[in-house]
Write a protein that holds these residues in place. Structure first.
Motif, PDB file in Angstrom:
ATOM      1  N   SER A  92       0.788  -1.221   0.043  1.00 15.67           N
ATOM      2  CA  SER A  92      -0.121   0.101  -0.006  1.00 15.67           C
ATOM      3  C   SER A  92       0.839   1.088  -0.148  1.00 15.67           C
ATOM      4  O   SER A  92       0.307   2.390  -0.497  1.00 15.67           O
ATOM      5  CB  SER A  92      -0.937   0.173   1.189  1.00 15.67           C
ATOM      6  OG  SER A  92      -0.162  -0.064   2.376  1.00 15.67           O
ATOM      7  N   LYS A  93       1.913   1.236   0.541  1.00 18.23           N
ATOM      8  CA  LYS A  93       3.076   2.438   0.662  1.00 18.23           C
ATOM      9  C   LYS A  93       4.252   2.372  -0.315  1.00 18.23           C
ATOM     10  O   LYS A  93       5.142   3.116  -0.209  1.00 18.23           O
ATOM     11  CB  LYS A  93       3.389   2.585   1.886  1.00 18.23           C
ATOM     12  CG  LYS A  93       1.860   2.924   2.967  1.00 18.23           C
ATOM     13  CD  LYS A  93       2.512   3.248   4.100  1.00 18.23           C
ATOM     14  CE  LYS A  93       1.312   3.744   5.162  1.00 18.23           C
ATOM     15  NZ  LYS A  93       1.669   4.231   6.526  1.00 18.23           N
ATOM     16  N   HIS A  94       4.445   1.079  -0.915  1.00 13.66           N
ATOM     17  CA  HIS A  94       5.786   0.864  -1.636  1.00 13.66           C
ATOM     18  C   HIS A  94       5.548   0.071  -2.788  1.00 13.66           C
ATOM     19  O   HIS A  94       4.447  -0.442  -3.026  1.00 13.66           O
ATOM     20  CB  HIS A  94       6.643  -0.164  -0.703  1.00 13.66           C
ATOM     21  CG  HIS A  94       6.830   0.559   0.571  1.00 13.66           C
ATOM     22  ND1 HIS A  94       6.300   0.479   1.555  1.00 13.66           N
ATOM     23  CD2 HIS A  94       7.918   1.437   1.069  1.00 13.66           C
ATOM     24  CE1 HIS A  94       6.488   0.992   2.638  1.00 13.66           C
ATOM     25  NE2 HIS A  94       7.828   1.719   2.400  1.00 13.66           N
TER      26      HIS A  94
ATOM     27  N   ARG B  82       9.418   3.938  -2.067  1.00 17.09           N
ATOM     28  CA  ARG B  82       8.125   4.603  -1.792  1.00 17.09           C
ATOM     29  C   ARG B  82       7.174   4.594  -2.820  1.00 17.09           C
ATOM     30  O   ARG B  82       7.818   5.067  -3.953  1.00 17.09           O
ATOM     31  CB  ARG B  82       8.355   5.562  -0.870  1.00 17.09           C
ATOM     32  CG  ARG B  82       8.895   5.400   0.531  1.00 17.09           C
ATOM     33  CD  ARG B  82       8.929   6.651   1.182  1.00 17.09           C
ATOM     34  NE  ARG B  82       9.393   6.560   2.551  1.00 17.09           N
ATOM     35  CZ  ARG B  82      10.640   6.944   2.859  1.00 17.09           C
ATOM     36  NH1 ARG B  82      11.526   7.207   2.138  1.00 17.09           N
ATOM     37  NH2 ARG B  82      11.095   6.461   4.061  1.00 17.09           N
ATOM     38  N   SER B  83       5.873   4.669  -2.718  1.00 14.36           N
ATOM     39  CA  SER B  83       5.045   4.810  -3.758  1.00 14.36           C
ATOM     40  C   SER B  83       4.973   6.205  -4.171  1.00 14.36           C
ATOM     41  O   SER B  83       4.439   6.546  -5.188  1.00 14.36           O
ATOM     42  CB  SER B  83       3.591   4.046  -3.349  1.00 14.36           C
ATOM     43  OG  SER B  83       3.407   2.913  -3.138  1.00 14.36           O
ATOM     44  N   THR B  84       5.206   7.125  -3.424  1.00 16.49           N
ATOM     45  CA  THR B  84       5.387   8.639  -3.486  1.00 16.49           C
ATOM     46  C   THR B  84       6.336   9.033  -4.590  1.00 16.49           C
ATOM     47  O   THR B  84       6.279  10.099  -5.087  1.00 16.49           O
ATOM     48  CB  THR B  84       5.535   9.244  -2.368  1.00 16.49           C
ATOM     49  OG1 THR B  84       6.611   9.003  -1.670  1.00 16.49           O
ATOM     50  CG2 THR B  84       4.513   9.480  -1.360  1.00 16.49           C
TER      51      THR B  84
END
Length: 581
Positions: A84-86, A155-157
């Motif tokens: 969900s975050k990576h 990271r997904s950001t």
């Protein structure tokens, strides 16, 4: 007791044989452990507490058998909190031979969107996934392929490498496309895409991305497997890539297409870093690529600059002419004319016929052009009284050309030199300036000029023979004439041990040439063209002699006495004193 002594050698021999057998079993077991296996299962587990963002979370090297029908299975598992975050990048690097990475067990069932082929390949991973690694080369026989499997988590950001791919069949291509051309190595980077949490899916909004290109060199003719994998591992993550890699400051018109000057036999490794500009300050890295400057099948056979017989013959001629210039360059005037005009004629022939694709034919034309130019200049100036000045002018032009090539090679990565106009403007400015400065105005200057030319010819020949790098100063000048895309090529002068050795040889040859030619001139070499001096004979009736005889004992004294009928000793002394005037 005696019987015990007699059986001791037998017991010792049996014990020794047992140890040898045990050692053989251990060696066989070790060989079996390192031998290729059919159907590797590689499990990569992402732990919530032990994962390392922006670093290598998994790295292993394997040996795959080409005659195996089973594929190596790569299983990647992580929790929902991780995905969900990576996101991650699975990387597969093969040594020398390409492999295939697919999302299906059998390649026949896989469409083009689910498999890639090459030596530096991989996929973006957004969820638990399973991939299959194939090494099938039935047309080349049975052999083993060395591969390295790595997994990096981000990271997904951050920007998603290759997330905006519009060229390859695969949706996301985090790897680089490396194409080897005749004069350059072209590296294409698929545009990155932005993902969550900015948008629901990957998009091609790339105006806020900042790209950075890094590269590293291997030493010349280093094709070892260990160096290959170590260099790739250095460029896998942004931190080590920025610490060790050279930064590309020369950006072409479209900044995702990079051009590198091809150095035959030298490994060059590339990576593209992309930073998200949404304020997250997250840097992600593409899968690094590489090139050795020649096709893979030629690495251990003929991956050298000298790959044709005419070029080898031309280099031998340059070596011989350089040696003659070093020893007798100043004494034999017509030798200087022949050598210098041959070099200039050969260069002009290359300029005229640079578009010919056949390298052997091109070198034959260069030698014929140099020979015709040398004969023409020799015949034209054979009866000219200024033959010495003509030889000095030709030599000064060669010195200016060599210096201008070195200057443009040293500063070749400057943005202003991307323009053909500015490049040739600087070339035409440096060449005549260096030619005028190196024109000999005295006999000592003539010796220095010929020594510089002869040592230059010899050092260039040695650089070609031993695969150095400095001779690319001349080669890159030729490439600018032929290939317009070479204006954007990354040059970055790179010196190795061969270049240092040739520099030392050049200095030794230069100093030795000055010493040898000076001694030959001082010794009254018969090949030295002395100026004719008319000597006035005196008459015995004259009260004062016109020329005084000098002896070794009274050299420098003011005593004047009658001169003998021969003034040869005086004229010899006079010429010696005027050598360096």
């Amino acid at each position: 007791m005696w019987n015990l002594i007699k059986i001791l050698p037998i017991i010792s021999a049996l014990w020794l044989l047992r140890g040898i057998a045990a050692a053989g079993d251990v060696a066989a077991a070790a060989a079996a452990a390192q031998s290729p296996q059919d159907g590797y299962r590689i499990s990569i587990l992402i732990n919530d507490t032990q994962m390392r963002v922006g670093e290598i979370n998994f790295y292993r090297e394997y040996e795959l058998s080409s005659n195996s029908s089973a594929a190596a299975t790569i299983v990647i598992k992580g929790s929902e909190a991780v995905w969900s975050k990576h996101f991650g990048i699975i990387q597969v690097h093969s040594y020398l031979r390409p492999v295939t990475l697919s999302a299906n067990n059998t390649l026949g069932d896989a469409s083009e969107k689910f498999y890639v082929n090459g030596t530096n390949i991989g996929f973006n991973v957004h969820r638990n996934s399973t991939f299959y690694l194939h090494s099938l080369h039935p047309q080349n026989g049975t052999f083993n392929t060395s591969v390295a499997v790595a997994f990096i988590l981000y990271r997904s950001t951050g920007a998603i490498p290759g997330g905006c791919n519009m060229v390859h069949p695969v949706d996301e291509t985090p790897f680089l496309s490396v194409m080897l051309e005749e004069e350059i190595v072209l590296v294409e980077t698929p545009p990155a895409g932005s993902g969550v949490p900015h948008l629901d899916n990957t998009t091609c909004t790339t105006e806020n991305f900042l790209y950075e290109f890094r590269y590293l060199y291997l030493t010349k003719q280093d094709f070892s497997k260990r160096s290959y994998f170590d260099m790739l591992r250095t460029l896998m993550v942004p931190r080590t890539a920025m610490e060790s890699g050279y930064l590309v400051t020369k950006v072409p018109e479209y900044n995702l297409h990079q051009y590198y000057a091809k150095n035959t036999g030298m490994g060059i490794f590339f990576v593209t870093l992309v930073m998200d500009g949404y304020g997250e300050n997250v840097t992600t890295a593409y899968i690094p690529g590489h090139s050795y400057g020649c096709p893979q099948q030629q690495l251990f056979r003929d991956c050298h600059v000298i790959d044709s017989t005419p070029l080898a013959i031309l280099l031998v001629l340059m070596m011989v002419m350089g040696a003659c210039q070093i020893i007798l360059g100043r004494q034999l005037v017509y030798l200087r004319i022949i050598v210098n005009s041959f070099m200039i004629g050969g260069y002009l022939a290359y300029v005229i016929f640079c578009t010919i694709e056949d390298w052997d034919l091109k070198m034959v034309i260069v030698m014929l052009g140099g020979l015709i130019f040398a004969i023409a200049w020799t015949v034209l100036w054979l009866q000219c009284h200024s033959v010495t000045e003509v030889a000095d002018i030709l030599g000064s032009v060669i010195n200016g050309y060599g210096l201008s090539c070195l200057v443009l090679y040293a500063f070749g990565d400057m943005r202003i030199l991307e323009s053909h106009t500015y490049y040739w403007m600087v070339f035409c400015l440096v060449l005549p300036s260096a030619a005028v400065l190196s024109f000999p105005l005295s006999r000592r200057g003539a010796i220095v000029s010929t020594a510089l030319q002869g040592s230059f010819f010899m050092s260039i020949t040695l650089l070609f023979m031993f695969d150095g790098n400095i001779h690319y100063a001349v080669i890159n000048n030729w490439r600018r004439l032929k290939d317009t895309s070479f204006t954007y090529a990354i040059i970055n002068p790179h010196l190795d041990i061969v270049d240092c050795f040739c520099i030392v040889v050049w200095l030794m040859a230069f100093i030795s040439s000055i010493f040898i030619q000076t001694r030959l001139m001082d010794g009254g070499c018969p090949c030295w063209r002395r100026q004719r001096v008319r000597v006035l004979r005196y008459r015995d009736q004259e009260a004062q002699p016109l020329i005084a005889r000098l002896t070794a004992r009274e050299l420098g004294s003011d005593d004047v006495f009658l001169s003998p009928r021969s003034n040869s000793r005086f004229m010899q002394y006079w010429n010696r004193q005027s050598l360096f005037v």
